[in-house]
Scaffold this active site. Structure first.
Site, PDB file in Angstrom:
ATOM      1  N   CYS A  33      18.329 -62.748 113.041  1.00 45.65           N
ATOM      2  CA  CYS A  33      19.713 -63.424 112.220  1.00 45.65           C
ATOM      3  C   CYS A  33      20.514 -64.062 112.641  1.00 45.65           C
ATOM      4  O   CYS A  33      21.527 -64.575 112.011  1.00 45.65           O
ATOM      5  CB  CYS A  33      20.171 -61.836 111.702  1.00 45.65           C
ATOM      6  SG  CYS A  33      19.116 -60.855 110.857  1.00 45.65           S
ATOM      7  N   CYS A 102      29.993 -60.561 109.405  1.00 47.91           N
ATOM      8  CA  CYS A 102      30.578 -60.644 110.751  1.00 47.91           C
ATOM      9  C   CYS A 102      31.501 -59.524 111.258  1.00 47.91           C
ATOM     10  O   CYS A 102      31.611 -58.870 112.370  1.00 47.91           O
ATOM     11  CB  CYS A 102      31.125 -62.019 111.051  1.00 47.91           C
ATOM     12  SG  CYS A 102      29.931 -63.281 110.926  1.00 47.91           S
TER      13      CYS A 102
END
Lengths: 147, 391
Positions: A33, A102
């Protein structure tokens, strides 16, 4: 695209590095990812005395790691477990919608580090009840956050 | 701070001579080229002169070149127009996996409408295989569309040979030449091409104008319906300032082509060599020699492309990346995936595309900056210390 706070934390990240003989280490994310976050903690008398990170990822992943270490430094372990990705986002002055994960990663990396600390020391924390380090790591699942 | 532009494959600045040529067509010569009066006739004259100029640079008769709103429109028109107009011949189209989205997304739409598309693989340098291409041809095949120069990794396909195969099998051959124009000598006859897409803003011309070369005799449906402009093939009042600017840009590019190629090739090779020699765990992508003269595409292990771009931007350098974070999806670019890069390597990709205004000093500064920036990001990366044994 990014706030000045995000850019400041990206360009001048706080608490980058490692802690030798850390009391807990948590690593989340995956290389496919494109982001991996590792958090080291040093705990004394239930207080997170030191915290450092290493992150492979985009600008906001690095900024989220940095700001998360600032938030958590000096907190008790129980308080640290209550820190949410929303707090990370707020401290950064916001993140673009595609970068929300994030902040989730930062929350998860911290949890993983505390879980490591708890496991090594046979400790139990209220905030870790029901925590499964394997299940918790897929940050690309749909993330529901209310603003 | 000094700013250095190294993203010429994204777009280019309009050259002063191009702008100077365009300006009168906004104010003085503003006429509609379809009008009977003097204003209109002036516009018409400029339109046809521009067409002849551009067609001349690709060795085509003037009346085979059609203006469009850009490269994407040209791609859409070529594929949809030809496939729909030649249904009696078949429904199969052959293209490749590293095409621009202007082609790939158009192909997906055609598939939804019942057409069949074969997407050819490319090798690790981004080249299609001529044998595989020929083997993919079936009785229902109508058209081959293979890009000339790849926009990400710069690889240049063997267009003349592909054209030969198309001729041999009686197929129509289109190539997206958006990145090729102004960077490689083009002659539509020597290349055996039937349709070719172009865009002006990649060659120091304005945005919003492009074109499609259509060889005489090719059956094609219209994409934009309306007035009788472009000999009834592409409706809409002509974008005269754009047309004139495109022609001026094409003329300049054609006159300076050899010097342009020589200069960029030198700068490109200096940049690649500088990076590979001074940054460990870096790798150049695309074909080593058969490539765009200004294209540099490098992967840096253990770091992520967007972080790299932001760091470079802070040093005044503008580049681009095929990382997932910059492509807006979870996967790195389809081109980097197609040449077989693992996700973790493709995430750390950087494209620096050089152009006419770059200098040797800028190239050297870019290398210096990269050494610094890559080191800084690697020191933060948990992947790097695994390699470096926890240092």
């Amino acid at each position: 695209m990014y706030t000045d706070i995000v850019m400041d934390h990206f360009m001048n990240p706080r608490n980058v590095g490692e802690i030798e003989n850390a009391d807990g280490i948590g690593e989340v994310g995956n290389i496919k990812c494109g982001d991996i976050m590792r958090i080291y903690i040093k705990v004394e008398n239930d207080v997170i005395e030191d915290i450092k990170f290493k992150t492979f990822g985009c600008g906001s992943a690095i900024a989220a790691s940095s700001v998360a270490t600032e938030i958590i430094m000096g907190m008790t372990v129980e308080d640290a477990l209550k820190v949410t990705n929303k707090q990370v986002i707020d401290a950064l002055g916001g993140l673009p919608p595609v970068k929300i994960h994030c902040s989730v990663l930062a929350e998860q990396a911290l949890k993983a580090a505390i879980y490591d600390y708890a496991t090594k020391n046979n400790l139990e924390f209220e905030g870790l009840k029901g925590y499964n380090p394997v299940e918790d790591h897929d940050h690309h699942d749909v993330v529901d956050i209310e603003f | 701070m000094k700013r250095i532009y190294m993203d010429y494959s994204a777009t280019t600045p309009v050259k002063q001579e191009v702008l100077d040529a365009m300006l009168p067509y906004f104010t003085e010569h503003f006429g509609n080229a379809s009008s009977i009066h003097g204003y209109g006739q002036d516009a018409k004259k400029a339109l046809e002169a521009s067409r002849a100029t551009i067609a001349g640079t690709i060795g085509a008769p003037a009346d085979t070149f059609y203006f469009t709103g850009g490269g994407s429109e040209a791609d859409n028109w070529a594929l949809k127009g030809v496939m729909k107009a030649n249904k009696n011949k078949g429904n199969h189209l052959i293209t490749c996996k590293i095409e621009h989205h202007g082609i790939l997304h158009t192909c997906e739409t055609l598939e939804k409408e019942g057409f069949e598309v074969t997407y050819l693989d490319v090798d690790s340098e981004g080249m299609i295989s001529l044998e595989t291409l020929e083997a993919a041809i079936k009785p229902s095949t109508v058209m081959i569309s293979i890009m000339f120069v790849n926009n990400e990794i710069g690889t240049m396909q063997p267009i003349a040979e592909i054209g030969k195969i198309a001729r041999k099998h009686g197929l129509i051959f289109h190539t997206d030449a958006v990145q090729a124009l102004g960077n490689v000598r083009i002659n539509v006859d020597e290349l055996n091409v039937d349709l070719m897409s172009f865009s002006a803003h990649k060659i120091y011309g304005p945005k919003g104008i492009g074109g499609l070369y259509i060889r005489k005799g090719i059956k094609i449906q219209n994409l934009i319906e309306g007035g009788a402009q472009e000999r009834k093939r592409r409706a809409g009042t002509e974008n005269l300032p754009g047309v004139v600017g495109f022609a001026k840009a094409a003329e300049i590019a054609n006159e300076n082509l050899d010097a342009h190629i020589e200069k960029l090739t030198y700068l490109r090779d200096r940049l690649v060599k500088g990076i590979l020699e001074s940054v460990e765990y870096s790798k150049s992508n695309g074909h080593p020699t058969l490539r765009h003269p200004g294209n540099v595409n490098v992967c840096f292990e253990f770091i992520e492309g967007e972080a790299l771009l932001l760091s470079l931007n802070a040093k005044g350098i503008a580049g681009s990346s095929g990382s997932a974070c910059t492509s807006g999806s979870l996967d790195p670019s389809h081109v980097l995936m197609s040449i077989g890069l693992p996700h973790e390597i493709a995430h750390g990709s950087l494209r620096l595309s050089l152009g006419d205004f770059n200098t040797e000093e800028e190239v050297d500064y870019a290398v210096e900056s990269l050494v610094e920036v890559v080191h800084k990001l690697r020191m933060m990366s948990p992947l790097y210390d695994k390699v470096k044994g926890g240092k």
